[in-house]
Design a protein around this motif. Structure first.
Motif, PDB file in Angstrom:
ATOM      1  N   THR A  19     -11.642  38.681   5.187  1.00 27.25           N
ATOM      2  CA  THR A  19     -12.877  38.533   4.398  1.00 27.25           C
ATOM      3  C   THR A  19     -12.626  37.667   3.171  1.00 27.25           C
ATOM      4  OG1 THR A  19     -12.622  40.600   3.120  1.00 27.25           O
ATOM      5  CG2 THR A  19     -13.794  40.739   5.217  1.00 27.25           C
TER       6      THR A  19
ATOM      7  N   ARG B 292     -14.993  38.960  -3.742  1.00 26.99           N
ATOM      8  CA  ARG B 292     -15.683  37.812  -3.150  1.00 26.99           C
ATOM      9  C   ARG B 292     -16.067  36.805  -4.237  1.00 26.99           C
ATOM     10  NH1 ARG B 292     -18.360  38.258   1.408  1.00 26.99           N
ATOM     11  NH2 ARG B 292     -18.971  40.415   1.019  1.00 26.99           N
TER      12      ARG B 292
ATOM     13  N   ASP C 181     -23.225  39.786   3.927  1.00 29.17           N
ATOM     14  CA  ASP C 181     -22.090  40.248   4.714  1.00 29.17           C
ATOM     15  C   ASP C 181     -22.380  41.591   5.375  1.00 29.17           C
ATOM     16  OD1 ASP C 181     -19.615  40.003   5.826  1.00 29.17           O
ATOM     17  OD2 ASP C 181     -18.532  39.833   3.934  1.00 29.17           O
TER      18      ASP C 181
ATOM     19  N   ALA D 196     -10.524  32.895  14.310  1.00 29.81           N
ATOM     20  CA  ALA D 196     -11.396  32.672  13.152  1.00 29.81           C
ATOM     21  C   ALA D 196     -11.326  31.253  12.654  1.00 29.81           C
ATOM     22  CB  ALA D 196     -11.023  33.626  12.023  1.00 29.81           C
TER      23      ALA D 196
ATOM     24  N   GLU E 171     -13.462  34.564   2.516  1.00 31.69           N
ATOM     25  CA  GLU E 171     -14.260  33.351   2.624  1.00 31.69           C
ATOM     26  C   GLU E 171     -14.360  32.643   1.273  1.00 31.69           C
ATOM     27  OE1 GLU E 171     -15.100  35.817   6.059  1.00 31.69           O
ATOM     28  OE2 GLU E 171     -15.462  36.298   3.948  1.00 31.69           O
TER      29      GLU E 171
ATOM     30  N   ALA F 183     -15.181  31.665   8.400  1.00 32.41           N
ATOM     31  CA  ALA F 183     -15.009  33.116   8.381  1.00 32.41           C
ATOM     32  C   ALA F 183     -13.532  33.478   8.393  1.00 32.41           C
ATOM     33  CB  ALA F 183     -15.717  33.744   9.566  1.00 32.41           C
ATOM     34  N   SER F 184     -13.178  34.524   7.679  1.00 32.83           N
ATOM     35  CA  SER F 184     -11.779  34.918   7.521  1.00 32.83           C
ATOM     36  C   SER F 184     -11.549  36.333   8.020  1.00 32.83           C
ATOM     37  CB  SER F 184     -11.389  34.845   6.037  1.00 32.83           C
ATOM     38  OG  SER F 184     -10.171  35.526   5.789  1.00 32.83           O
TER      39      SER F 184
ATOM     40  N   ARG G 276     -15.979  38.205  12.825  1.00 33.36           N
ATOM     41  CA  ARG G 276     -14.579  38.021  12.445  1.00 33.36           C
ATOM     42  C   ARG G 276     -13.668  38.824  13.392  1.00 33.36           C
ATOM     43  NH1 ARG G 276     -16.958  39.897   7.442  1.00 33.36           N
ATOM     44  NH2 ARG G 276     -17.120  38.303   5.833  1.00 33.36           N
TER      45      ARG G 276
ATOM     46  N   LEU H 154     -21.751  35.497  12.579  1.00 34.87           N
ATOM     47  CA  LEU H 154     -20.366  35.105  12.824  1.00 34.87           C
ATOM     48  C   LEU H 154     -19.484  36.348  12.846  1.00 34.87           C
ATOM     49  CD1 LEU H 154     -18.335  32.809  13.145  1.00 34.87           C
ATOM     50  CD2 LEU H 154     -18.174  32.724  10.666  1.00 34.87           C
TER      51      LEU H 154
ATOM     52  N   GLY I  68      -9.591  30.809   7.610  1.00 39.92           N
ATOM     53  CA  GLY I  68      -9.778  31.319   8.952  1.00 39.92           C
ATOM     54  C   GLY I  68      -8.588  32.048   9.536  1.00 39.92           C
TER      55      GLY I  68
ATOM     56  N   ILE J 149     -20.470  38.338   9.421  1.00 41.37           N
ATOM     57  CA  ILE J 149     -21.143  37.779   8.254  1.00 41.37           C
ATOM     58  C   ILE J 149     -22.283  36.938   8.802  1.00 41.37           C
ATOM     59  CG2 ILE J 149     -19.566  35.780   8.157  1.00 41.37           C
ATOM     60  CD1 ILE J 149     -19.849  35.861   5.097  1.00 41.37           C
TER      61      ILE J 149
END
Length: 557
Positions: free
Chosen positions: A547, A68, A291, A18, A549, A543-544, A311, A309, A83, A532
């Motif tokens: 999640t 978020r 997302d 990531a 981010e 991107a993590s 994850r 993207l 990441g 995402i």
């Protein structure tokens, strides 16, 4: 002092992927895509949210959609390196564990201010942790989900709270040194200090807006003015407004953020409950990202120029079983029948994105403590029917709860998942009574607080890299969600949690995972790599796997 980091050799390749996945998020919220926004900084962007926020006070939140937003406004003492699930400084420059893990010393960044202009210092850190520990009222304590999971108890437990507190006290040694003392060591630390629930908030704002005044009426909770209108942290964005009628949350750039400087002037989260409507809004340029797109849409989105993207997987979807609500579910043969009768392999292949895997236990493979040798339940419809017959549960009816107005990393389309699993149940001879409720409109309270369901869909994305964050959170104590009392299992998880980091910690969780899969308090379904999606002009979002981010890196192309 030496900065401590959590590294897991087994997951480096997976989580590290990531780190290279940087994409952009984008575009002026007031412009259509074809008009462009111009420039490389400033401007606004709109991100499509699946549901309304619960509360902007992170202490009373357990919802990913709300976290978020909170992550953009507030900082924790320790943060995750973008990441990855590795640790890096947040509001603390350094941290050190001592006294066999029962003392944590934080060296704090200097010159930091909260968004209301008041100073961040060791006294503010201690105010926040003392606030958690000394929280009064059964309603407030019941909503502190992450505090309860990590710190286990309060100065005075009320309502359902019953654990002995892990927290002992907090000392402000000087302006830039805070010392946290614990009653016992806990393997979750230091990683658990990254949880957004433990964000450091302005003591002045918390007091001014009566932040602790959480009340309950029936199954509903009401939150004070602070949580809805005045959340105050130190992050790169600050709260501006929440227009509930329009379903829009607006954040603005915090020009003096001590941790990261945002490139956008405004960041707007627009609530669009329907996933297809979010997709259309992205295509129209009304939003610049959302997302958890449906796996079936990946190709179509990419063909339209959107950036999808993926994850790494760091989550679990499970079918929850509430033994307290239906006596038949207390019989292990019935729970085993459900496990054998769900065609999980077929579900994963047909409903989840490429890379998803059938789950064999309640932790993903990347976590130390994963056990290859747990008891497994491969699909066997005849065996499922036989077990139900032996238990006298043929033709039983199950109230099957599933959520609406939400997509989660482990649950991209709850209605589709419900349909697939309920058809498997019907094939076993089980009658299914479907009950759908909005995620933040009764579902979580019915399932996790009131225990009204027989079975339900839920899951978890790891908050930090420790098996206890999964199985300890689910099965470490009695919970209304599952409705069972198993002292032997609780003791095994408590011992694993207290085991020192390293081989002993890993082995203890492997043994606990074996006990869990023998007892089968729920059924693990799948590990899914969530995505995402953002527009073609978006740049800078990392991107993590958690999640986690952060939008301060986003620029407008």
């Amino acid at each position: 002092m030496q900065q401590l980091r959590v590294t897991r050799a087994r997951r480096v390749a997976l989580i590290g992927l990531a780190g290279a996945l940087a994409v952009s998020i984008s575009a002026c919220a007031d412009s259509k895509r074809e008009e462009g926004a111009g420039g490389g900084s400033g401007g606004s962007m709109v991100f499509g949210a699946a549901g309304n926020p619960k509360t902007f006070d992170p202490l009373f939140n357990d919802d990913g959609e709300t976290f978020r937003i909170i992550r953009q406004m507030m900082d924790t003492l320790i943060m995750n390196k973008p990441g990855t699930a590795d640790l890096e400084p947040g509001l603390a420059e350094k941290w050190e564990g001592s006294n066999e893990g029962k003392t944590w010393t934080f060296t704090l960044k200097k010159g930091v201010k909260f968004h209301d202009g008041t100073p961040f210092n060791a006294e503010a850190v201690c105010f926040n942790f003392n606030r958690m520990f000394n929280m009064k009222g059964a309603a407030a304590q019941s909503q502190m989900i992450y505090y309860g999971d990590v710190f286990e108890g309060f100065a005075k437990n009320e309502g359902d709270a019953a654990g002995a507190p892990v927290f002992k006290d907090c000392q402000a040694k000087d302006e830039s040194t805070a010392i946290l003392n614990l009653n016992k060591a806990k393997g979750a630390f230091p990683a658990a200090f990254t949880l957004p629930s433990f964000s450091i908030q302005s003591p002045d704002a918390l007091k001014k807006y009566n932040a602790d005044n959480v009340t309950q009426s029936g199954d509903s909770f009401s939150y004070p003015e602070y949580a809805l209108k005045h959340p105050t942290g130190t992050g790169p964005f600050k709260f501006e407004s929440w227009d509930q009628a329009k379903g829009e949350i607006t954040l603005s750039k915090a020009t003096d953020s001590p941790t990261q400087t945002a490139k956008l002037d405004k960041l707007v989260f627009k609530v669009i409950p329907d996933e297809n409507a979010r997709k259309q809004a992205l295509k129209a340029g009304d939003i610049q990202g959302y997302d958890y797109p449906s796996p079936a849409d990946y190709g179509l989105l990419r063909n339209d120029g959107e950036q999808v993207l993926i994850r790494p997987s760091f989550n679990i979807l499970y079918l929850g079983i509430n033994q307290a609500n239906n006596p038949k579910l207390k019989d292990p043969k019935v729970r085993q029948a459900l496990a054998y009768g769900l065609n999980r392999d077929q579900f994963v292949k047909s409903k989840l994105p490429e890379g998803a895997e059938t789950a064999t236990q309640f932790v993903p493979k990347a976590i130390d403590g994963y056990n290859e040798n747990v008891t497994k339940y491969p699909y066997d419809l005849n065996r499922a029917k036989q077990l139900l017959k032996e238990a006298g549960a043929e033709g039983m009816t199950l109230k099957f709860y599933y959520p609406t107005e939400v997509t989660r990393p482990y649950m991209p389309n709850p209605a589709d998942i419900f349909t697939s699993l309920s058809e498997d149940m019907k094939a076993m001879g089980i009658k299914v009574e479907p009950i759908a409720k909005p995620w933040n409109g009764g579902y979580k309270d019915d399932v996790q607080k009131a225990g009204k369901q027989d079975v339900h869909l839920l899951g978890w994305t790891g908050d930090y890299n420790d098996a206890g964050n999964f199985v300890g959170t689910f099965f470490g104590r009695e919970k209304a969600e599952f409705g069972f009392n198993n002292p032997e299992l609780f003791a095994a998880l408590a011992a694993a949690d207290a085991a020192p980091a390293g081989e002993a910690h890993t082995k203890a969780y492997q043994e606990a995972n074996q006990k869990i899969m023998e007892y089968l308090p729920a059924i693990p379904i799948s590990y899914g790599p969530p995505a995402i999606v953002v527009g073609p002009k978006v740049k800078g979002l990392v991107a993590s796997p958690l999640t986690d981010e952060r939008f301060y890196t986003v620029t407008v192309n």
